[in-house]
Design a protein around this motif. Structure first.
Motif, PDB file in Angstrom:
ATOM      1  N   TYR A 119      52.817 -57.905  -8.603  1.00 45.04           N
ATOM      2  CA  TYR A 119      53.258 -58.620 -10.149  1.00 45.04           C
ATOM      3  C   TYR A 119      51.819 -58.873 -10.490  1.00 45.04           C
ATOM      4  CZ  TYR A 119      57.382 -59.668  -7.435  1.00 45.04           C
ATOM      5  OH  TYR A 119      58.449 -59.205  -6.605  1.00 45.04           O
ATOM      6  N   PRO A 120      51.620 -58.130 -11.671  1.00 51.59           N
ATOM      7  CA  PRO A 120      50.134 -58.211 -12.361  1.00 51.59           C
ATOM      8  C   PRO A 120      49.606 -59.529 -13.047  1.00 51.59           C
ATOM      9  CG  PRO A 120      51.679 -56.812 -13.551  1.00 51.59           C
ATOM     10  CD  PRO A 120      52.510 -57.417 -12.602  1.00 51.59           C
ATOM     11  N   GLY A 121      50.648 -60.287 -13.210  1.00 48.90           N
ATOM     12  CA  GLY A 121      50.053 -61.792 -13.764  1.00 48.90           C
ATOM     13  C   GLY A 121      49.958 -61.674 -15.326  1.00 48.90           C
ATOM     14  N   ALA A 122      49.327 -62.712 -15.931  1.00 44.26           N
ATOM     15  CA  ALA A 122      49.237 -63.061 -17.200  1.00 44.26           C
ATOM     16  C   ALA A 122      48.858 -62.002 -18.326  1.00 44.26           C
ATOM     17  CB  ALA A 122      48.403 -64.403 -17.608  1.00 44.26           C
ATOM     18  N   ARG A 123      48.076 -60.967 -18.083  1.00 49.63           N
ATOM     19  CA  ARG A 123      47.723 -59.751 -18.784  1.00 49.63           C
ATOM     20  C   ARG A 123      48.116 -58.596 -17.856  1.00 49.63           C
ATOM     21  NH1 ARG A 123      48.279 -62.700 -21.882  1.00 49.63           N
ATOM     22  NH2 ARG A 123      46.868 -63.881 -23.290  1.00 49.63           N
ATOM     23  N   GLY A 124      49.236 -58.766 -17.466  1.00 50.23           N
ATOM     24  CA  GLY A 124      49.529 -57.422 -16.708  1.00 50.23           C
ATOM     25  C   GLY A 124      49.895 -56.342 -17.482  1.00 50.23           C
ATOM     26  N   GLY A 125      50.313 -56.358 -18.589  1.00 50.32           N
ATOM     27  CA  GLY A 125      50.828 -55.365 -19.633  1.00 50.32           C
ATOM     28  C   GLY A 125      49.575 -54.836 -19.901  1.00 50.32           C
ATOM     29  N   GLU A 126      48.615 -55.406 -20.342  1.00 51.29           N
ATOM     30  CA  GLU A 126      47.137 -54.856 -20.532  1.00 51.29           C
ATOM     31  C   GLU A 126      46.609 -54.206 -19.651  1.00 51.29           C
ATOM     32  OE1 GLU A 126      48.333 -57.706 -21.546  1.00 51.29           O
ATOM     33  OE2 GLU A 126      48.462 -57.866 -23.636  1.00 51.29           O
ATOM     34  N   ALA A 127      46.733 -54.851 -18.461  1.00 47.09           N
ATOM     35  CA  ALA A 127      45.865 -54.077 -17.355  1.00 47.09           C
ATOM     36  C   ALA A 127      46.605 -53.059 -16.887  1.00 47.09           C
ATOM     37  CB  ALA A 127      46.038 -55.298 -16.134  1.00 47.09           C
ATOM     38  N   ILE A 128      47.876 -52.767 -16.980  1.00 49.98           N
ATOM     39  CA  ILE A 128      48.517 -51.578 -16.615  1.00 49.98           C
ATOM     40  C   ILE A 128      48.402 -50.396 -17.902  1.00 49.98           C
ATOM     41  CG2 ILE A 128      50.856 -50.321 -16.600  1.00 49.98           C
ATOM     42  CD1 ILE A 128      52.031 -53.038 -15.374  1.00 49.98           C
ATOM     43  N   ALA A 129      48.247 -50.783 -18.925  1.00 51.64           N
ATOM     44  CA  ALA A 129      47.777 -49.684 -19.868  1.00 51.64           C
ATOM     45  C   ALA A 129      46.400 -49.439 -19.626  1.00 51.64           C
ATOM     46  CB  ALA A 129      48.232 -50.380 -21.462  1.00 51.64           C
TER      47      ALA A 129
END
Ligand code: BGC
Length: 735
Positions: free
Chosen positions: A526-536
């Motif tokens: 669960y990658p947290g508040a900026r997970g989308g950016e971190a995944i990209a």
């Protein structure tokens, strides 16, 4: 004075001094003396006031004093002696959202296992300090943080709140998080003490384990974390341990924690975990959230007991002194919370950094990752990736401003229904992918129908499937499959397209029946508040993945010490977990004993799907030059070289593989190193002698003889080995 007056005053007086200078707390012995002096000045009524907490929400008849922030707990202060009220919030992964009762927004850090995958104590410290700063700005001075139960079962509902399966790793990382929190003059707990790895029947199940195995596993994690972080409080667990409830266990609280380890802070109960006033004699110092218990056991009943029984009279002195000691040692009295807006951007940056360091690249066939910025048609499938990233459920749930972007209710009935929702943070992977591939056509399919996703996949250069497994406090998962037919979607897409990347957002290990049919697999937790950016950032190579698994991913549940989840056949899934009157459930942890996770797999010579410590990178590392020194303060030294073409980080891992008693597998040292291409770094790491020892009736014992160590790329990929002679050594705690 009525308690609310004291606290309203506290918040009002200090809200003006947002930049007041920090007052340093007294050192250990000075904190002891100050606590003793204040305690001597208390009346008995005041002593028990410090020992009785409520949930700071308007329910169950509780009146939350004006000015006190809604949160998990509140303990009235004593104004005449300058003792502050304790204002408590859940905070393992960020200041909690309290089921939406407080909607002020806080930074949601990635899950515990994501943090654990960083193998980076410094990052834990930074995350802890960040949460504590936000908590302070919201009026809190105690964080219910520091979840370090070892992951003994990959189906455990709260695994996502914990750090991993190894005592050294969890102890060092958990201790660093606590130290970071308390550096901001906010008390932190470590929880849940102890042996609370599964949720099924959590209020009554009886965790059974022998003393030696316990000391060398779950207790060792707590022991190391306490030494590292000096937490002001320990939260005892819901479950029973070897018979008694953990919160009423004389052996655990008075025996191990306070006598053997000399712990000086206080033990608070978990919420709804107190059964009777005599838990005080077993070592419990404070009843928390008493509306959740059948009765208030530590208020008036404790005062009455003290009036008629000398043992209680003495005990309430010690109990209140412990609370005071932590208040002084952490500097809570001298550095009160100052209400202020939080720095959302700064929090987001820390959350993204942790997510980046915690993501684990599990597979990368044909170097399909990082994605080329030249890909023309990218298909993104499933996981609400158009909206946000998944988070785990329960008391640890935090939310940024505006709350969840998607919230799917999972339960409709019962008191806990409001917090039983599958919530997504406002950080869309789809948007972040589009931002990184502005020239590509990026298409999204929700993944509800395998045929639809497969059809779209036929026309794509690359397919990124977002697969999710929601887990929550209160409920274990029945098996390790991805729920809702997601395996079928991945299989169908993989048939239609040979360039498939699977991004997992899971509470912990899952099965991957499609593993061989896809190109790359990224575990994003669960990658947290900026997970989308971190995944990209990981997918496109702006961040080189450096996470290493803090838990073993089994190839099947048949490999586990308990192939069937204990209680699955007899206990109704229920968040509260009290079960039916008189219901019992024994869970035998002596099967694996201290051989949790990778140690069990090594003992059974089982090959996992992915091993503890495993993780790939976009660069290559050489790991070499292992040397181990013996003596009273043993150390391990090794060198890591980045022999690839990109900046990257590796985690050097040293395992004990043989003792005079035979083969064994224990992580004894690790170090994360950041390296430029061609750069090499040599590190020397101390080895805690307890990791070389067995717990015996006489205490810790290192037998004389040869000990062999290996440098590992993971727990089952061992590289160089060295041997060292150790002489016999036995040591114990002062009685
Ligand atoms: C959880 C704790 C939490 C407490 C207060 C309990 O249900 O087990 O981890 O700190 O609630 O919210």
């Amino acid at each position: 004075m009525r308690p609310w007056l004291c606290c309203a005053a506290l918040v009002a007086v200090h809200s003006a001094g947002a930049f007041a200078r920090e007052a340093s707390p007294p050192e250990g012995a000075a904190a002891d003396r100050k606590a003793a002096a204040t305690e001597a000045a208390l009346t008995d009524e005041e002593r028990v006031r410090l020992l009785n907490g409520i949930m700071a929400v308007p329910f169950g008849g509780a009146v939350v004093p004006e000015g006190v922030p809604f949160g998990a707990g509140y303990i009235a202060g004593i104004d005449r002696l300058g003792i502050p009220a304790l204002t408590e919030t859940d905070a393992s992964l960020g200041v909690s959202y309290l089921g939406g009762i407080r909607r002020d927004g806080a930074t949601a850090l990635p899950s515990g296992l994501a943090m654990g995958a960083s193998w980076n104590p410094e990052l834990m410290r930074e995350g802890g300090a960040l949460i504590a700063g936000e908590a302070h700005a919201k009026g809190f001075n105690v964080l219910l943080a520091g979840g370090i139960n070892l992951v003994r079962d990959p189906r455990g509902g709260r695994n996502f709140e914990y750090l991993g399966e190894d005592p050294l790793h969890s102890g060092l990382l958990g201790g660093a998080a606590v130290a970071g929190i308390q550096s901001r003059h906010v008390i932190s707990t470590l929880k849940h003490f102890a042996l609370n790895p599964t949720e099924t029947g959590r209020q009554f199940h009886n965790a059974i384990i022998a003393d030696g195995a316990f000391r060398m596993s779950d207790l060792l994690a707590f022991e190391i974390a306490i030494e590292q972080g000096q937490p002001g409080s320990i939260m005892c667990a819901y479950n029973r341990v070897n018979g008694p409830q953990a919160c009423g266990s004389d052996a655990l609280l008075n025996g191990v924690l306070k006598r053997d380890w000399g712990y000086k802070g206080w033990v608070m109960s978990d919420w709804g975990a107190v059964r009777s006033t005599d838990f005080a004699l077993a070592g419990l110092d404070q009843q928390s959230g008493s509306q959740l218990d059948a009765a208030v056991h530590f208020g008036k009943p404790l005062l009455d007991a003290a009036a008629r029984d000398k043992r209680y009279r003495k005990q309430i002195g010690d109990m209140s002194r412990r609370v005071l000691r932590s208040i002084y040692a952490v500097g809570v009295d001298a550095n009160p919370p100052v209400k202020a807006p939080i720095d959302v951007a700064a929090g987001a940056a820390v959350a993204q950094k942790i997510a980046g360091q915690g993501m684990v690249l599990l597979q990368n066939r044909g170097d399909i990752l990082p994605l080329a910025a030249t890909a023309k048609r990218i298909l993104v499938v499933g996981g609400y990736a158009d909206a946000g990233v998944l988070s785990g459920g329960g008391s640890s749930q935090s939310q940024g401003e505006g709350g969840p972007v998607v919230s799917l209710p999972m339960v409709a009935e019962g008191m806990f229904a409001p917090i039983m929702a599958q919530n997504y943070h406002r950080s869309s992977p789809l948007k972040a992918i589009r931002a990184r591939a502005p020239k590509a056509e990026v298409v999204y399919r929700d993944g509800r129908y395998a045929a639809d996703a497969a059809l779209a996949a036929q026309n794509a250069d690359i397919v990124i499937v977002f697969a999710t497994q929601w887990t929550t406090e209160g409920l274990d998962v029945p098996d390790l499959s991805l729920p809702g037919g997601q395996d079928d979607v991945i299989a169908a897409v993989a048939k239609a397209n040979s360039n498939v990347v699977v991004v997992l957002q899971t509470g912990g290990p899952v099965m991957m029946p499609w593993q061989r049919d896809v190109g790359a697999i990224v575990e994003a937790w669960y990658p947290g508040a900026r997970g989308g950016e971190a995944i990209a950032a990981v997918l496109f190579g702006d961040v080189n993945p450096s996470g290493r698994l803090p838990v073993t991913f089994p190839a099947s549940v048949a490999q586990l010490p308990r192939p069937a989840l204990p209680g699955a056949d007899s206990v109704e899934p229920d968040f509260a977990g009290y079960g039916k009157p008189g219901q019992t459930l024994d869970i035998d942890y002596n099967i694996e004993g201290a051989d949790v996770g990778y140690r069990w797999f090594a003992r059974k010579a089982e090959k996992p799907l992915y091993a503890f410590g495993f993780g790939l990178s976009y660069t290559r590392f050489d790991r070499l030059g292992l040397a181990v020194s013996g003596g009273a303060a043993p150390t391990a030294s090794f060198t890591i070289r980045n022999s690839g073409a990109r900046d990257g980080a590796d985690v050097g891992q040293v395992y004990l593989v043989e003792t005079p008693q035979g083969k064994i597998r224990r992580l004894v040292a690790f170090s994360r190193v950041d390296l430029k291409p061609g750069e090499a770094r040599s590190v020397t790491v101390p080895i805690d002698p307890r990791l070389l020892a067995e717990w015996t009736a006489r205490g810790w014992k290192i037998s004389g003889g040869t000990y062999r160590f290996a440098l590992g790329a993971s727990a089952d990929e061992l590289l160089e080995e060295v041997g060292v002679q150790l002489t016999e050594r036995i040591w114990n705690y002062a009685k």
